[in-house]
Scaffold this active site. Structure first.
Site, PDB file in Angstrom:
ATOM      1  N   ILE A   5     -15.364   7.553  -2.824  1.00 60.74           N
ATOM      2  CA  ILE A   5     -16.095   7.604  -4.081  1.00 60.74           C
ATOM      3  C   ILE A   5     -17.465   6.959  -3.948  1.00 60.74           C
ATOM      4  CG2 ILE A   5     -16.134   6.794  -6.476  1.00 60.74           C
ATOM      5  CD1 ILE A   5     -13.121   7.180  -6.569  1.00 60.74           C
ATOM      6  N   GLU A  38      -8.519  10.705  11.787  1.00 59.24           N
ATOM      7  CA  GLU A  38      -7.177  10.425  12.295  1.00 59.24           C
ATOM      8  C   GLU A  38      -6.515   9.310  11.484  1.00 59.24           C
ATOM      9  OE1 GLU A  38      -5.038   9.508  16.620  1.00 59.24           O
ATOM     10  OE2 GLU A  38      -7.181   9.170  16.340  1.00 59.24           O
ATOM     11  N   TYR A  43      -1.583   0.360  10.233  1.00 61.04           N
ATOM     12  CA  TYR A  43      -1.812  -0.312   8.953  1.00 61.04           C
ATOM     13  C   TYR A  43      -0.589  -0.147   8.042  1.00 61.04           C
ATOM     14  CZ  TYR A  43      -3.755  -1.267   4.324  1.00 61.04           C
ATOM     15  OH  TYR A  43      -3.970  -1.762   3.062  1.00 61.04           O
ATOM     16  N   SER A  75       0.823  -1.206   0.000  1.00 56.42           N
ATOM     17  CA  SER A  75       0.000   0.000   0.000  1.00 56.42           C
ATOM     18  C   SER A  75       0.859   1.258   0.000  1.00 56.42           C
ATOM     19  CB  SER A  75      -0.889  -0.002   1.254  1.00 56.42           C
ATOM     20  OG  SER A  75      -1.482   1.244   1.482  1.00 56.42           O
TER      21      SER A  75
END
Length: 325
Positions: A192, A275, A151, A127
């Protein structure tokens, strides 16, 4: 070729499984149907791939943290497309240990199983969250990696494991850094999908923050294309590559594009920023272009138009799930 797609009931994994199955490859999907968002979308992904299949298709409900199951499935595969992860930057702030278990320990299970096989390719879904705050834009792969969320840390950790397993054990691993992927059957809590849903229902799109945040949105067909190329192309083994789009857009402009396509009379609203979100993302994809010929084809405006059309055609089931998210 027999492809194991972990997280193959999810958005990106589901599209990969469907594409590979349609092209005649045998596909096994491993997914635990984590209810991070409505599992009905995941069931639609499974059925889409099953219906498209011209070879063998199998769905296994299970977890990448299950060492015995993972070893069994990897041993039968020719290629592993590891898409499974505990998603969500904001969710990772609340449950960092869970994110580490799925994203790091789960990846390590798969890599360890792979080192004892004749696997032809191991493609890991990373990512843009690994970069954190930009020192310059667009991000290239040499940019400093200082993630600002658990993450992002988990994705970066797993990248390093993939690299080390290639260098030490010869696992043919490639890590792809995705940049905000969108398209049909996307997660319902993404910007989106939320903008489209609200506008279709005559409600103004709501922006978290002031709207100056920028994103490199990547259409799902471009992501599928990059992964498909890696099935037979080993020139990127051991590498990390950005997989992004042709342009970047700020969130306010994105909301305006969606609003103007559906109901130009709506007034955009703003609320507090969330956040853990990065302020800006923008991919330099020249490395992927050099190594595997990656050339993204779909601009954000083309992709949004495609998604709105798909949304209208599938609102009998998808719209309700977005509204509940």
């Amino acid at each position: 070729m027999h492809c194991l797609v972990t997280g193959g009931a999810g958005f990106i994994g589901g599209h990969l499984a469907e594409a590979f199955a349609r092209e005649g490859h045998d596909v096994t999907v491993l997914d635990n149907l984590e209810p991070f968002y409505d599992v009905d979308i995941k069931r639609h992904n499974v059925e889409a791939a099953r219906e498209a299949a011209t070879g063998e298709y199998a769905f296994v409900e299970g977890d990448v943290t299950d060492e015995e199951l993972v070893a069994e499935l990897v041993a039968d595969a020719d290629a592993v497309y590891h898409q499974a992860a505990q998603a969500g930057v904001r969710a990772s702030v609340e449950e960092p240990l869970k994110v580490h278990e799925y994203n790091v320990d789960g990846t390590l299970n798969l890599l360890d199983a792979a080192r004892d096989t004749d696997l032809e390719r191991f493609v890991y879904a990373s990512s843009s969250s690994v970069y954190g705050k930009p020192e310059y834009l667009p991000y290239d792969e040499d940019h400093q990696t200082t993630p600002v969320s658990p993450y992002g840390v988990s994705k970066l950790s797993a990248e390093h494991y993939a690299r080390v397993y290639h260098e030490l054990y010869g696992v043919p691993s490639v890590s792809l850094r995705y940049f905000t992927v969108y398209g049909p059957r996307m997660r319902p809590n993404m910007a989106i999908s939320n903008f489209v849903s609200r506008c279709i229902h005559g409600e103004p799109p709501v922006i978290y923050g002031d709207g100056t945040q920028t994103r490199d949105f990547t259409y799902i067909e471009d992501i599928v294309g990059a992964n498909r190329t890696l099935m037979t192309d080993d020139s990127a083994d051991g590498e990390v590559m950005n997989v992004g789009s042709t342009d970047t857009i700020d969130i306010l402009t994105l909301a305006e594009v969606v609003r103007d396509a559906i109901d130009p009379t709506l007034e955009i609203q703003f609320t507090d920023a969330r956040e853990g979100d990065a302020e800006h993302t923008h991919a330099d994809v020249s490395k992927a272009g050099e190594l595997i010929g990656y050339e993204p084809d779909v601009t954000i405006r083309e992709g949004v138009e495609n998604f709105i059309g798909w949304y209208r055609e599938n609102d009998d089931w998808y719209d309700d799930l977005v509204r509940r998210s």
